[in-house]
Design a protein around this motif. Sequence first.
Motif, PDB file in Angstrom:
ATOM      1  N   ASP A  86      42.264  42.945  29.015  1.00 39.35           N
ATOM      2  CA  ASP A  86      42.580  41.687  29.696  1.00 39.35           C
ATOM      3  C   ASP A  86      44.080  41.480  29.884  1.00 39.35           C
ATOM      4  N   GLN A 138      23.801  42.187  26.163  1.00 40.10           N
ATOM      5  CA  GLN A 138      25.153  41.792  26.572  1.00 40.10           C
ATOM      6  C   GLN A 138      25.442  42.239  28.003  1.00 40.10           C
ATOM      7  N   GLY A 139      24.984  43.436  28.343  1.00 38.89           N
ATOM      8  CA  GLY A 139      25.180  43.955  29.695  1.00 38.89           C
ATOM      9  C   GLY A 139      24.498  43.113  30.766  1.00 38.89           C
ATOM     10  N   LYS A 184      21.290  44.440  21.257  1.00 39.41           N
ATOM     11  CA  LYS A 184      22.299  43.417  21.568  1.00 39.41           C
ATOM     12  C   LYS A 184      23.252  43.901  22.657  1.00 39.41           C
ATOM     13  N   LYS A 185      23.679  45.150  22.555  1.00 37.96           N
ATOM     14  CA  LYS A 185      24.604  45.687  23.566  1.00 37.96           C
ATOM     15  C   LYS A 185      23.952  45.672  24.957  1.00 37.96           C
ATOM     16  N   GLN A 192      21.499  46.096  16.815  1.00 40.91           N
ATOM     17  CA  GLN A 192      22.821  46.136  17.440  1.00 40.91           C
ATOM     18  C   GLN A 192      22.853  46.898  18.765  1.00 40.91           C
ATOM     19  N   GLN A 193      21.904  47.802  18.933  1.00 47.33           N
ATOM     20  CA  GLN A 193      21.839  48.510  20.214  1.00 47.33           C
ATOM     21  C   GLN A 193      21.178  47.613  21.273  1.00 47.33           C
ATOM     22  N   ILE A 201      26.936  39.764  31.696  1.00 47.34           N
ATOM     23  CA  ILE A 201      28.315  39.851  32.186  1.00 47.34           C
ATOM     24  C   ILE A 201      28.402  38.796  33.281  1.00 47.34           C
ATOM     25  N   GLN A 240      38.277  39.510  35.450  1.00 49.45           N
ATOM     26  CA  GLN A 240      36.919  39.595  35.985  1.00 49.45           C
ATOM     27  C   GLN A 240      36.551  41.063  36.239  1.00 49.45           C
ATOM     28  N   PRO A 275      25.190  52.165  23.906  1.00 46.63           N
ATOM     29  CA  PRO A 275      24.562  51.854  22.616  1.00 46.63           C
ATOM     30  C   PRO A 275      24.319  53.063  21.723  1.00 46.63           C
ATOM     31  N   LEU A 334      37.952  35.840  25.754  1.00 50.39           N
ATOM     32  CA  LEU A 334      37.930  37.020  26.623  1.00 50.39           C
ATOM     33  C   LEU A 334      37.304  38.244  25.948  1.00 50.39           C
ATOM     34  N   THR A 335      37.448  38.375  24.638  1.00 53.16           N
ATOM     35  CA  THR A 335      37.092  39.654  24.014  1.00 53.16           C
ATOM     36  C   THR A 335      36.066  39.600  22.883  1.00 53.16           C
ATOM     37  N   SER A 336      35.819  38.428  22.301  1.00 47.37           N
ATOM     38  CA  SER A 336      34.982  38.392  21.097  1.00 47.37           C
ATOM     39  C   SER A 336      33.509  38.201  21.468  1.00 47.37           C
ATOM     40  N   ALA A 337      32.795  39.314  21.600  1.00 44.89           N
ATOM     41  CA  ALA A 337      31.402  39.275  22.072  1.00 44.89           C
ATOM     42  C   ALA A 337      30.452  39.114  20.893  1.00 44.89           C
ATOM     43  N   GLN A 338      30.512  37.949  20.262  1.00 48.75           N
ATOM     44  CA  GLN A 338      29.722  37.736  19.049  1.00 48.75           C
ATOM     45  C   GLN A 338      28.259  37.437  19.333  1.00 48.75           C
ATOM     46  N   PRO A 357      31.255  37.200  35.196  1.00 49.34           N
ATOM     47  CA  PRO A 357      32.694  37.072  35.460  1.00 49.34           C
ATOM     48  C   PRO A 357      33.086  35.777  36.160  1.00 49.34           C
ATOM     49  N   THR A 386      32.016  43.825  17.986  1.00 47.29           N
ATOM     50  CA  THR A 386      32.193  42.638  18.852  1.00 47.29           C
ATOM     51  C   THR A 386      33.512  42.546  19.604  1.00 47.29           C
ATOM     52  N   SER A 387      34.532  43.274  19.183  1.00 48.39           N
ATOM     53  CA  SER A 387      35.854  43.042  19.773  1.00 48.39           C
ATOM     54  C   SER A 387      36.075  43.926  20.994  1.00 48.39           C
ATOM     55  N   ALA A 388      35.756  43.383  22.164  1.00 50.51           N
ATOM     56  CA  ALA A 388      35.800  44.163  23.409  1.00 50.51           C
ATOM     57  C   ALA A 388      37.188  44.099  24.033  1.00 50.51           C
ATOM     58  N   CYS A 423      32.756  32.670  33.864  1.00 53.23           N
ATOM     59  CA  CYS A 423      33.774  32.775  32.810  1.00 53.23           C
ATOM     60  C   CYS A 423      35.167  32.446  33.361  1.00 53.23           C
ATOM     61  N   ASP A 426      24.955  40.503  16.451  1.00 62.95           N
ATOM     62  CA  ASP A 426      24.736  41.707  15.638  1.00 62.95           C
ATOM     63  C   ASP A 426      24.181  41.385  14.264  1.00 62.95           C
ATOM     64  N   ILE A 486      28.644  50.095  28.526  1.00 58.86           N
ATOM     65  CA  ILE A 486      27.750  49.741  27.422  1.00 58.86           C
ATOM     66  C   ILE A 486      27.152  51.072  26.946  1.00 58.86           C
ATOM     67  N   LYS A 520      37.721  43.527  34.600  1.00 54.35           N
ATOM     68  CA  LYS A 520      37.523  44.104  33.261  1.00 54.35           C
ATOM     69  C   LYS A 520      36.094  43.877  32.789  1.00 54.35           C
ATOM     70  N   LYS A 521      35.571  42.681  32.999  1.00 53.91           N
ATOM     71  CA  LYS A 521      34.195  42.396  32.563  1.00 53.91           C
ATOM     72  C   LYS A 521      33.194  43.311  33.264  1.00 53.91           C
TER      73      LYS A 521
END
Lengths: 408, 408
Positions: free
Chosen positions: B149, A161-162, A157-158, A154-155, A165, B155, B167, A219-223, A167, B220-222, A170, A149, B165, B157-158
């Motif tokens: 999570d 991000q999609g 980026k989202k 930022q849009q 994914i 998985q 935006p 798991l959650t910080s999508a930086q 899973p 960022t915090s998903a 990860c 971001d 998403i 959840k992802k």
Amino acid sequence: MSTYHPLTEVQAIAYSRQIPNLFQEGSDLASQEIGDGNLNLVFRISETATGKSIILKQALPYAKVVGESWPLTLDRARIESEALLIEEALNPDLVPHVYAYDADLALTVMEDLSDHVIMRKGLIEGNQYPLFAEHIGRFLATTLFFTSDLGKNQQDKKIQQGRFINPELCKITEDLIFDDPYRDAETNNIEAQIRDAAEQLWTDHALHLEVAILRQKFLTSAQALLHGDLHTGSIFIKADSTKVIDPEFAYYGPMGFDIGAVLANLILNFAAQEGWSKDDESRAAYRSYLLQTVKDVWTHFEANFRSLWNEHGVDRVFQTAGYQDYFLTNLLQDTVGFTGAKMVRRIVGLAHVADIDKIEDAAARERAQRLALDLGKALIRINRQVTSIDELIAIVTKETAVERGFAL
Amino acid sequence: MSTYHPLTEVQAIAYSRQIPNLFQEGSDLASQEIGDGNLNLVFRISETATGKSIILKQALPYAKVVGESWPLTLDRARIESEALLIEEALNPDLVPHVYAYDADLALTVMEDLSDHVIMRKGLIEGNQYPLFAEHIGRFLATTLFFTSDLGKNQQDKKIQQGRFINPELCKITEDLIFDDPYRDAETNNIEAQIRDAAEQLWTDHALHLEVAILRQKFLTSAQALLHGDLHTGSIFIKADSTKVIDPEFAYYGPMGFDIGAVLANLILNFAAQEGWSKDDESRAAYRSYLLQTVKDVWTHFEANFRSLWNEHGVDRVFQTAGYQDYFLTNLLQDTVGFTGAKMVRRIVGLAHVADIDKIEDAAARERAQRLALDLGKALIRINRQVTSIDELIAIVTKETAVERGFAL
């Protein structure tokens, strides 16, 4: 396009012929499968007349690790190919060029880097790479900044991000790095000589809390779009060139995870010098080189990242007084934590590193294992309090001095 | 299925007839468009003979706010419908039942809640809702826990995250909550009488840093599937029933954003009592009720959330000693920060709340505006230090005592 099937060497040649502007029509092509067969087929196709060569990397629909085999999505070939293209656009000199991607065959055609060596091998052989810290620091800064971001609309980026994914891959990280090493898991791979140290890990509740917090970030910080597996086995290197490969674990995660992967593998080799250095003097010298590289990687990363932030921050909020410092302190803390977690898993978890496992002398290997484990634990414990890279260096130096008489 | 077109009242009736098992064949149906026309058409279709009724909510391909009009994705109807279904599965009593969703028409057919009132209106009228805190605390706990999570396979959840998403609607929040109020933005809506206070906001650099950090969490915090716009205008209520509606802003974000939305709108009404209460005594009494509700919402949320964590945590890592307390302290801090940010934007940003804007007496309205702004700023400033809900209550009480002579 054809339906998925693993290519033979002959089919790999035929496939290569049809890629435009690569080989001369009707020229003699040689094929060699050079992968380890655990996750992917890797064909090197070379033109006898010109010496010109390319790599065909084809994902297999399963993963084989230590004899086990489980199904694994072919979509990781798309993720790898798309991540490479994003990385190449940002740093054309630091990743292999992608010639083509074939979704049906889960196949990426890319530049051959046979004139480079895998960095892990280079470090085990005691080589030094003076340009590495600048190269990887820049790679990390540009890829993490411009996919986040901070440096990307930022849009957009989202939406990106999609597309990442991821899973299944990860899940491998979540289990092998953040869970299994801290319990008596069947997948763990623990040498008998350090079983006591592994068992201590399983009851270290203060450590477990830090690892749980690090896992939550994973798991959650999508930086930013991470490489996701940036160890020294994912880096091809030679004196004047560094190439990052294999981003099949790419996903949107915490930036410190990628930086920590680089630092962890340098420090693992630092610990492994128990087994590789010929004498105390050369051991101290190589360790000094490695620690300086650890510091330089962060320093180059930080300088590049701050400069990008100042020049290319996508909106005015990023110029808020104090925000950049706040962000980088948090990022350093994450980096220290992930560095530690990635060291611990390489000693007691499923997948080890050759730096340590290939030490033949059992006593030296045990010293290296215990040192790496203690360094990893120390970094995990301290992660939320660190405020400068020098503190990381000091922890590694002090712990090694206490345990192994190392002095800088 | 037909291509998208805004329905007329006659078409809404025809559409309703074809939904199975709802109305008797050939019965007389009445249609009334009851939306405000800014974002959606809302038809109430009722059967004259039985009194049975339903709501057809159709997204419009644009948003109208204060005369402006800009294009807006119809996909938000899918997001709203899918989010409602997820929420309904977790708490059937707390959201309207969805009878059908039509992707082509961007249309959701749902339970009619005309026997409820919009909670914002109920609070402005001075009503008390003794069951609200339990209802909304449970709604927040179950939806946030089971989509995170903590309570959902990581998985799965992802993959679910990939379906949410969002935006365009996130962009509205990013601009109107985390950016515009803190600069002289054209979109801001600032009454002349408090322009000095707005201008102070624009140069409050310590506050800007906190808002930048809160925005980063939003970006960022998903953590969980949020409602995304959980103010008292998104809640239908009556004495024995609470229904959460309109989750078109749903996306994977920080849990504290939803909880903060609820608390912010209760505290906005608390500030608005400058204009609504008949005398000091009734003002103090209603404010005490509102503050107790703020505390009870958090308390019910926390009790439910901890209980779900203990019973339904998806893996052993969530039983790590100290992790649950660490998580909830951080969540409370986020909640306090988002509460403050959502108050500030309702005073100087584009979209206000009727609680304050509908106060006719300009002096009382100004007192309410200044109090709400100061409370919001105080909560933003303190957010990263709070460790109990009582501290939030104490800050609101103290600030109001200093400014308006309020005593609990």
